[in-house]
Design an enzyme around this catalytic site. Structure first.
Site, PDB file in Angstrom:
ATOM      1  N   HIS A 164       0.867  -1.179   0.000  1.00 54.59           N
ATOM      2  CA  HIS A 164       0.000   0.000   0.000  1.00 54.59           C
ATOM      3  C   HIS A 164       0.903   1.228   0.000  1.00 54.59           C
ATOM      4  O   HIS A 164       2.139   1.099   0.007  1.00 54.59           O
ATOM      5  CB  HIS A 164      -0.948  -0.043   1.195  1.00 54.59           C
ATOM      6  CG  HIS A 164      -0.245  -0.259   2.512  1.00 54.59           C
ATOM      7  ND1 HIS A 164       0.623   0.663   3.059  1.00 54.59           N
ATOM      8  CD2 HIS A 164      -0.249  -1.310   3.374  1.00 54.59           C
ATOM      9  CE1 HIS A 164       1.091   0.220   4.200  1.00 54.59           C
ATOM     10  NE2 HIS A 164       0.593  -0.998   4.413  1.00 54.59           N
ATOM     11  N   GLN A 203       8.294  -2.026  16.504  1.00 56.10           N
ATOM     12  CA  GLN A 203       9.148  -2.814  15.604  1.00 56.10           C
ATOM     13  C   GLN A 203      10.373  -1.996  15.177  1.00 56.10           C
ATOM     14  O   GLN A 203      11.506  -2.493  15.179  1.00 56.10           O
ATOM     15  CB  GLN A 203       8.341  -3.240  14.371  1.00 56.10           C
ATOM     16  CG  GLN A 203       9.178  -3.841  13.258  1.00 56.10           C
ATOM     17  CD  GLN A 203       8.323  -4.390  12.137  1.00 56.10           C
ATOM     18  OE1 GLN A 203       7.821  -5.492  12.251  1.00 56.10           O
ATOM     19  NE2 GLN A 203       8.176  -3.661  11.053  1.00 56.10           N
ATOM     20  N   HIS A 256       4.063   1.307   2.248  1.00 56.87           N
ATOM     21  CA  HIS A 256       5.248   0.623   1.706  1.00 56.87           C
ATOM     22  C   HIS A 256       5.858   1.432   0.566  1.00 56.87           C
ATOM     23  O   HIS A 256       7.070   1.539   0.436  1.00 56.87           O
ATOM     24  CB  HIS A 256       4.860  -0.748   1.123  1.00 56.87           C
ATOM     25  CG  HIS A 256       4.271  -1.710   2.097  1.00 56.87           C
ATOM     26  ND1 HIS A 256       2.971  -2.159   2.006  1.00 56.87           N
ATOM     27  CD2 HIS A 256       4.804  -2.326   3.177  1.00 56.87           C
ATOM     28  CE1 HIS A 256       2.730  -3.017   2.977  1.00 56.87           C
ATOM     29  NE2 HIS A 256       3.820  -3.137   3.711  1.00 56.87           N
ATOM     30  N   SER A 281      -2.480  -0.018   6.349  1.00 58.23           N
ATOM     31  CA  SER A 281      -2.004  -1.330   6.786  1.00 58.23           C
ATOM     32  C   SER A 281      -2.485  -2.341   5.761  1.00 58.23           C
ATOM     33  O   SER A 281      -3.585  -2.189   5.204  1.00 58.23           O
ATOM     34  CB  SER A 281      -2.621  -1.654   8.150  1.00 58.23           C
ATOM     35  OG  SER A 281      -2.554  -3.046   8.406  1.00 58.23           O
ATOM     36  N   SER A 282      -1.692  -3.370   5.544  1.00 53.03           N
ATOM     37  CA  SER A 282      -2.139  -4.431   4.626  1.00 53.03           C
ATOM     38  C   SER A 282      -3.431  -5.044   5.129  1.00 53.03           C
ATOM     39  O   SER A 282      -4.267  -5.496   4.356  1.00 53.03           O
ATOM     40  CB  SER A 282      -1.062  -5.516   4.513  1.00 53.03           C
ATOM     41  OG  SER A 282       0.127  -4.937   4.041  1.00 53.03           O
ATOM     42  N   ARG A 283      -3.587  -5.066   6.455  1.00 56.84           N
ATOM     43  CA  ARG A 283      -4.780  -5.690   7.046  1.00 56.84           C
ATOM     44  C   ARG A 283      -6.051  -4.882   6.792  1.00 56.84           C
ATOM     45  O   ARG A 283      -7.150  -5.407   6.972  1.00 56.84           O
ATOM     46  CB  ARG A 283      -4.594  -5.886   8.550  1.00 56.84           C
ATOM     47  CG  ARG A 283      -3.554  -6.947   8.888  1.00 56.84           C
ATOM     48  CD  ARG A 283      -3.505  -7.219  10.376  1.00 56.84           C
ATOM     49  NE  ARG A 283      -2.708  -8.405  10.680  1.00 56.84           N
ATOM     50  CZ  ARG A 283      -1.408  -8.387  10.980  1.00 56.84           C
ATOM     51  NH1 ARG A 283      -0.752  -7.249  11.028  1.00 56.84           N
ATOM     52  NH2 ARG A 283      -0.759  -9.511  11.234  1.00 56.84           N
ATOM     53  N   LYS A 343       4.465   3.498  11.760  1.00 55.89           N
ATOM     54  CA  LYS A 343       3.220   2.876  12.235  1.00 55.89           C
ATOM     55  C   LYS A 343       3.549   1.716  13.174  1.00 55.89           C
ATOM     56  O   LYS A 343       2.901   1.524  14.186  1.00 55.89           O
ATOM     57  CB  LYS A 343       2.357   2.366  11.085  1.00 55.89           C
ATOM     58  CG  LYS A 343       1.030   1.801  11.634  1.00 55.89           C
ATOM     59  CD  LYS A 343       0.126   1.289  10.570  1.00 55.89           C
ATOM     60  CE  LYS A 343       0.609   0.037   9.923  1.00 55.89           C
ATOM     61  NZ  LYS A 343       0.327  -1.204  10.692  1.00 55.89           N
ATOM     62  N   VAL A 396       1.733   6.751   6.931  1.00 60.40           N
ATOM     63  CA  VAL A 396       0.908   7.238   5.814  1.00 60.40           C
ATOM     64  C   VAL A 396      -0.529   6.842   6.142  1.00 60.40           C
ATOM     65  O   VAL A 396      -0.796   5.723   6.593  1.00 60.40           O
ATOM     66  CB  VAL A 396       1.353   6.621   4.472  1.00 60.40           C
ATOM     67  CG1 VAL A 396       0.492   7.155   3.329  1.00 60.40           C
ATOM     68  CG2 VAL A 396       2.822   6.918   4.221  1.00 60.40           C
TER      69      VAL A 396
HETATM   70  O1  PAF Z   1       6.592  -4.818   9.039  1.00 62.19           O
HETATM   71  C1  PAF Z   1       6.531  -5.878   8.394  1.00 62.19           C
HETATM   72  O2  PAF Z   1       5.908  -5.964   7.343  1.00 62.19           O
HETATM   73  C2  PAF Z   1       7.263  -7.111   8.903  1.00 62.19           C
HETATM   74  O3  PAF Z   1       7.223  -7.173  10.282  1.00 62.19           O
HETATM   75  C3  PAF Z   1       8.715  -7.217   8.386  1.00 62.19           C
HETATM   76  C4  PAF Z   1       9.576  -6.079   8.907  1.00 62.19           C
HETATM   77  C5  PAF Z   1       8.730  -7.224   6.872  1.00 62.19           C
HETATM   78  C6  PAF Z   1       9.346  -8.519   8.876  1.00 62.19           C
HETATM   79  O4  PAF Z   1       8.638  -9.627   8.417  1.00 62.19           O
END
Ligand code: PAF
Length: 288
Positions: A34, A154, A37, A186-188, A150, A177
């Site tokens: 999306h 992580q 990314h 989010s992909s979700r 977001k 974004v």
């Molecule tokens: O943020 C993500 O999409 C995932 O956690 C990642 C960093 C690609 C690791 O699988």
């Protein structure tokens, strides 16, 4: 655009690029691309000679009962979008290659993974993330790797990992974004049932309310938490997974907002888990 599906081939390509002294930007993804990314990829294309994107739905970071099977997979569209923004190489390994049968090694960042998503999804989630990112960094060998704010926890955990393990890579954390109405991309989001989609904004609104209260000089974390929870849970379609007001350096909960804090939350709506966060302190910022 080149597609590489084999680890050894990706490693050989990385070696070639290092010999050529190319700057190598890396955007790790789980696909279902999306604008979030794509903003990372565009930034990498701007800043580097070569941009590599990985597309790998990492089974190790999904805990039992989570949405590994229903996680959106849109490979053809991903390739098209990656090419459009100027990605040079898509690395797309199989789970069998990434996780061969006799493996015994994982990577764990300890303290930063205890709260927020680490607490709600279980410690195994971040062990899965750091292990796969460490592997990807070793395979792709980028000069800079790009992550989105977001997933604030992580990003912080990965920054800690690369410092602690001396990975020769810069970690660049890029802004969230959002859709036009403010929902964090989010992909979700694709999995949110259409009739519930407008109500998915509850978390974003709760976080904005927290920020407004801080602007109005409410600094007591418990009062902020209570008001945000009441707002988010007004809607019975929403399940609150967690909501924390934490130090953006340690991710420990704070009692009082006397400096910049990270307000981070996760909700479930229609069975889909969404996260979002804001950074705010007594002096702002009041917008993002
Ligand atoms: O943020 C993500 O999409 C995932 O956690 C990642 C960093 C690609 C690791 O699988």
């Amino acid at each position: 655009m080149e597609i590489i599906e084999d680890i050894a081939k990706m490693q050989a390509k990385a070696e070639e690029l290092i010999i050529e002294k190319a700057t190598r930007g890396f955007v790790p993804t789980m696909g279902a691309l999306h604008e979030g990314h794509l903003s990372l990829a565009r930034r990498s294309v701007e800043e580097n000679g070569v941009t590599i994107m990985s597309v790998f739905v990492n089974p190790a970071q999904f805990m039992p009962g989570e949405d590994y099977d229903s996680y959106p997979r849109t490979w053809d569209e991903d390739l098209h979008l990656a090419e459009e923004v100027g990605v040079d190489i898509v690395f797309h390994p199989t789970a069998g290659q990434m996780y061969p049968p006799r493996r015994q090694t994982t990577v764990q960042v300890h303290e930063l993974t205890k709260n927020l998503c680490g607490m709600s999804r279980g410690l195994g989630h971040f062990i899965g993330v750091t292990t796969v990112v460490a592997k990807l960094l070793n395979i792709v060998r980028p000069t800079t790797a790009y992550f989105g704010q977001k997933d604030a926890q992580q990003a912080l955990v990965i920054q800690r990992m690369v410092i602690d393990l001396n990975f020769p890579v810069k970690i660049s954390v890029c802004p969230i974004v959002r859709e036009d109405d403010g929902l964090a991309l989010s992909s979700r989001n694709r999995n949110i049932p259409a009739d519930l989609r407008p109500r998915a904004l509850a978390l974003r609104e709760g976080l904005s309310l927290g920020r407004e209260m801080i602007r109005n000089r409410v600094y007591d974390a418990q009062s902020l938490f209570n008001a945000m929870c009441v707002h988010i849970l007004r809607d019975d379609a929403i399940e609150l997974d967690y909501l924390h007001i934490v130090s953006p350096e340690t991710l420990d909960d704070v009692d009082k907002v006397d400096d910049i804090v990270l307000i981070a939350g996760a909700i479930k709506i229609g069975g889909v888990r969404l996260i979002d966060n804001i950074l705010v302190g007594p002096g702002g910022p009041w917008e993002d």
